[in-house]
Motif scaffolding. Structure first.
Motif, short mmCIF file in Angstrom:
data_model
loop_
_atom_site.label_atom_id
_atom_site.label_comp_id
_atom_site.label_asym_id
_atom_site.label_seq_id
_atom_site.Cartn_x
_atom_site.Cartn_y
_atom_site.Cartn_z
N GLU A 25 -32.42 -40.70 -27.53
CA GLU A 25 -32.14 -42.19 -27.74
C GLU A 25 -32.84 -42.72 -29.01
OE1 GLU A 25 -30.68 -44.61 -24.00
OE2 GLU A 25 -32.89 -44.17 -24.20
N CYS A 26 -34.22 -42.34 -29.00
CA CYS A 26 -35.04 -42.46 -30.39
C CYS A 26 -34.48 -41.72 -31.54
CB CYS A 26 -36.47 -42.17 -30.43
SG CYS A 26 -37.35 -43.22 -28.87
N TYR A 27 -34.19 -40.60 -31.54
CA TYR A 27 -33.53 -39.73 -32.56
C TYR A 27 -32.36 -40.34 -33.07
CZ TYR A 27 -31.63 -35.89 -34.89
OH TYR A 27 -30.78 -35.16 -36.08
N CYS A 28 -31.32 -40.76 -32.24
CA CYS A 28 -30.10 -41.31 -32.50
C CYS A 28 -30.04 -42.63 -33.20
CB CYS A 28 -29.18 -41.33 -31.40
SG CYS A 28 -28.64 -39.75 -30.88
N LEU A 29 -31.11 -43.39 -32.74
CA LEU A 29 -31.28 -44.71 -33.25
C LEU A 29 -31.66 -44.79 -34.77
CD1 LEU A 29 -31.37 -47.74 -32.88
CD2 LEU A 29 -33.39 -47.45 -32.01
N LEU A 30 -33.04 -43.98 -34.84
CA LEU A 30 -33.41 -43.68 -36.19
C LEU A 30 -32.71 -43.13 -37.21
CD1 LEU A 30 -37.04 -42.58 -35.05
CD2 LEU A 30 -36.53 -44.69 -36.16
N SER A 31 -31.74 -42.08 -36.75
CA SER A 31 -30.93 -41.25 -37.75
C SER A 31 -29.80 -42.28 -37.90
CB SER A 31 -30.14 -39.76 -36.83
OG SER A 31 -31.47 -39.20 -36.56
N ALA A 32 -29.18 -42.94 -37.11
CA ALA A 32 -28.12 -43.95 -37.41
C ALA A 32 -28.48 -44.90 -38.37
CB ALA A 32 -27.46 -44.62 -36.39
N VAL B 146 -29.50 -39.46 -21.12
CA VAL B 146 -28.56 -40.36 -21.32
C VAL B 146 -28.79 -40.91 -22.44
CG1 VAL B 146 -27.20 -42.44 -20.17
CG2 VAL B 146 -27.83 -40.31 -18.65
N ILE B 147 -27.90 -40.89 -23.51
CA ILE B 147 -27.87 -41.97 -24.79
C ILE B 147 -26.87 -43.16 -24.33
CG2 ILE B 147 -27.31 -41.86 -27.09
CD1 ILE B 147 -27.57 -39.08 -27.39
N ARG B 148 -27.46 -44.45 -24.15
CA ARG B 148 -27.04 -45.33 -23.99
C ARG B 148 -26.27 -45.97 -25.29
NH1 ARG B 148 -32.18 -48.18 -21.37
NH2 ARG B 148 -32.95 -46.39 -22.77
N LEU B 149 -25.06 -45.44 -25.78
CA LEU B 149 -24.61 -45.39 -27.04
C LEU B 149 -24.24 -46.76 -27.25
CD1 LEU B 149 -23.80 -43.92 -29.46
CD2 LEU B 149 -21.35 -43.60 -28.31
N LYS B 150 -23.76 -47.50 -26.46
CA LYS B 150 -23.25 -49.02 -26.73
C LYS B 150 -24.41 -50.03 -27.04
CE LYS B 150 -19.84 -52.32 -24.84
NZ LYS B 150 -18.95 -52.47 -23.91
N GLU B 151 -25.59 -49.84 -26.20
CA GLU B 151 -26.78 -50.77 -26.28
C GLU B 151 -27.43 -50.37 -27.61
OE1 GLU B 151 -28.91 -50.97 -22.84
OE2 GLU B 151 -27.34 -51.67 -21.50
N GLY C 194 -20.46 -54.68 -35.68
CA GLY C 194 -20.56 -54.72 -34.14
C GLY C 194 -19.15 -55.31 -33.34
N THR C 195 -18.17 -55.46 -34.00
CA THR C 195 -16.95 -56.07 -33.32
C THR C 195 -15.84 -55.08 -33.16
OG1 THR C 195 -16.31 -57.03 -35.50
CG2 THR C 195 -17.82 -58.45 -34.27
N ALA C 196 -14.78 -55.71 -32.55
CA ALA C 196 -13.47 -54.58 -32.56
C ALA C 196 -12.94 -54.33 -33.94
CB ALA C 196 -12.57 -55.45 -31.70
N PRO C 197 -12.40 -53.42 -34.37
CA PRO C 197 -11.76 -52.43 -33.18
C PRO C 197 -12.41 -51.48 -32.77
CG PRO C 197 -10.99 -51.99 -35.34
CD PRO C 197 -11.92 -53.07 -35.60
N VAL C 198 -13.67 -51.32 -32.98
CA VAL C 198 -14.52 -50.17 -32.63
C VAL C 198 -14.81 -50.16 -31.02
CG1 VAL C 198 -16.61 -48.83 -32.79
CG2 VAL C 198 -15.54 -49.65 -34.83
N GLN C 199 -14.65 -49.46 -30.61
CA GLN C 199 -14.95 -49.45 -28.94
C GLN C 199 -15.88 -48.26 -28.65
OE1 GLN C 199 -13.74 -52.03 -26.54
NE2 GLN C 199 -12.86 -52.90 -28.36
N LEU C 200 -16.90 -48.51 -28.08
CA LEU C 200 -17.88 -47.53 -27.97
C LEU C 200 -17.98 -47.03 -26.30
CD1 LEU C 200 -20.95 -48.53 -30.21
CD2 LEU C 200 -19.28 -46.45 -30.54
N GLU C 201 -18.40 -45.75 -25.92
CA GLU C 201 -18.55 -45.46 -24.75
C GLU C 201 -19.81 -46.15 -24.39
OE1 GLU C 201 -18.09 -43.63 -27.39
OE2 GLU C 201 -17.00 -41.71 -27.13
N GLU C 202 -19.84 -46.21 -23.06
CA GLU C 202 -21.08 -46.96 -22.36
C GLU C 202 -22.36 -45.94 -22.81
OE1 GLU C 202 -22.67 -50.31 -20.77
OE2 GLU C 202 -20.61 -50.03 -21.10
N ALA C 203 -22.07 -44.75 -22.29
CA ALA C 203 -23.24 -43.82 -22.50
C ALA C 203 -22.69 -42.25 -22.75
CB ALA C 203 -24.15 -44.03 -21.24
N LEU C 204 -23.46 -41.50 -23.20
CA LEU C 204 -23.37 -39.99 -23.39
C LEU C 204 -24.41 -39.33 -22.70
CD1 LEU C 204 -22.56 -39.84 -27.28
CD2 LEU C 204 -20.85 -39.74 -25.37
#
Length: 501
Positions: free
Chosen positions: A73-80, A175-180, A158-168
């Motif tokens: 989760e740290c890696y994905c947040l920083l990389s994004a 678990v990557i809490r993608l939506k949060e 952070g709004t529609a039309p993008v819909q994100l999975e809750e987690a990967l």
């Protein structure tokens, strides 16, 4: 590259993931530096903007929530956050291709190239990663997928039309809490854009500021602080009525988006389970510079001014004069620390009397050069030179960086010229910023490298070389003479271990 608490946690939890992230930082920094050369007046499309996003993500998650993130989760947040602005600077052909891919032809057709780039560059960043992501060697396809999905999310505010999975769920069962994570990143990105240039605002109705460059400067100085207090994220802003109105409009959009994001996470009965440590965002107005009764200056610095300095200081705008005075008050504590550091270590503070840029020099840089600068983009209003012993050079530099960090001065640039054999200069140049975006520059030298830098021979050779066409025979001859001046000196111990930032 350690830029915030999240990157410290990543390093502690996984050196392998941190190494991948650090390598990507190097590649992205080179890309962003190239874009900044193309668009010199846009301050937020640089490595500074990534650092701001990362720090705001820290701010809107409390310490416990940060520490509860797993390494992926740290890696994905920083990389994004890192990749959010690589899409700025595309050429027309690639941009048009991405416009078609995203299906935004209708929205883009009435905008200029620059306006399209400004509005949709985060989405273009996602497209770039989808097309060329293999050059970054992500740990897995799921990591890459998560980062791209988060970029699409913040590209749509952070709004529609993008819909994100809750987690990967990864192969290692993390678990990557993608939506949060995307929600936190979206707010962090919006705050970073607020702190820096707000190029998506319309200036048409504000006749007082009919130049985008002037509005850009005033606006960036209107936001004075962004901090969390008692569970609320408080934005303090000042400036003229027109500039404040622009900021107020932008903050209201952020507040509205924040409400929608929190609402999308509120399926859970316990609000505290999500990653936000803030429950609301507020805007507080500070007195404007025009209404301030007195600007307090450092007496020692003011007494060193010439009559021309005093004349040009009055020609600066009220916001610029207040900012300059604030710099001087900030400088006092930093100078005191560095003097004490020099006393207790084998260090020399050289040229301390020249540590503050004079009003004459400042006015020249802001208004009299062909490529004008914005006041809050200058890194050398306050600058220092420290001479260190070669034996302790690297260790002492790290000590200064650590101590300044504890005083809320975060390093955002470090250039180790000792390892660049093709550049006629030896030294380490660093730049720091504090939470109010004030910046200082510190150059670290050995006695030998400083003496050569200040020598008449090196200066004369530089003056001859700078007017020549790079690569021509005479240019190369003079360059070699300069390189020879630096070639025989003692190199600091372990200097190759000091990474560029």
């Amino acid at each position: 590259m350690i830029v915030n608490k999240c990157s410290e946690i990543l390093l502690a939890k996984s050196k392998k993931l941190y190494g991948n992230y650090r390598d990507n930082c190097t590649v992205v920094q080179r890309m962003l530096e190239k874009y900044k050369k193309l668009y010199p007046n846009i301050s937020d499309y640089s490595i500074m903007h990534f650092i701001d996003i990362a720090e705001f993500c820290d701010m809107i998650m409390d310490k416990q929530k940060l520490e509860n993130l797993n390494e992926d989760e740290c890696y994905c947040l920083l990389s994004a956050a890192l990749f959010a602005h690589i899409g700025f600077g595309l050429n027309q052909e690639i941009m048009n291709r991405y416009v078609d891919k995203l299906g935004i032809q209708k929205q883009a057709e009435e905008l200029t190239f620059f306006q399209v780039m400004s509005k949709y560059h985060v989405l273009f960043s996602a497209c770039l990663l989808e097309e060329y992501g293999d050059i970054f060697e992500f740990p897995s396809d799921l990591h890459k997928y998560a980062i791209i999905r988060m970029l699409h999310f913040i590209g749509e505010n952070g709004t529609a039309p993008v819909q994100l999975e809750e987690a990967l769920v990864l192969n290692n069962q993390n678990v990557i809490r993608l939506k949060e994570l995307a929600a936190v990143l979206a707010v962090g990105n919006q705050l970073a854009e607020l702190k820096n240039a707000n190029i998506d605002l319309s200036y048409d109705k504000f006749d007082k500021y009919n130049s985008e460059e002037i509005v850009g400067f005033v606006e960036r100085n209107v936001v004075r602080s962004i901090k969390v207090k008692d569970g609320k994220l408080v934005i303090e802003a000042g400036g003229s009525d027109s500039a404040y109105t622009l900021i107020e409009r932008k903050v209201n959009l952020i507040i509205d988006n924040f409400g929608k994001i929190v609402s999308s996470l509120s399926d859970r009965s316990d609000y505290s389970l999500n990653l936000f440590s803030i429950v609301s965002i507020e805007l507080h107005r500070l007195p404007s510079a025009e209404t301030a009764e007195k600007i307090y200056l450092n007496k020692e610095i003011e007494e060193s001014w010439t009559d021309k300095d005093r004349e040009l200081f009055q020609k600066l705008s009220p916001e610029e004069r207040v900012f300059y005075a604030d710099y001087l008050s900030t400088e006092f504590e930093t100078t005191k620390f560095l003097i004490e550091f020099a006393k207790t270590n084998k260090a020399v503070l050289e040229g301390l009397e020249y540590r503050v840029k004079s009003p004459k020099s400042l006015y020249n840089k802001l208004y009299q050069r062909v490529e004008k600068s914005f006041f809050d983009s200058l890194a050398d209003v306050v600058r220092y030179t420290i001479i260190l012993d070669p034996e302790d050079y690297v260790e002492q530099i790290r000590s200064v960086i650590t101590a300044l960090s504890e005083k809320n001065w975060k390093i955002y640039a470090l250039k180790n010229y000792w390892t660049n054999d093709g550049f006629p200069y030896n030294g380490v140049n660093t730049k720091f910023k504090n939470p109010r975006n004030y910046r200082i520059e510190i150059q670290f030298h050995t006695k030998e490298s400083f003496d050569v830098k200040m020598s008449k021979e090196d200066h004369d050779l530089y003056e001859q070389r700078r007017v020549l066409e790079p690569g021509c025979d005479e240019y190369n001859r003079i360059l070699q003479l300069q390189l020879n001046l630096y070639s025989n000196m003692e190199y600091p111990k372990n200097i190759a271990l000091l990474d560029n930032i």
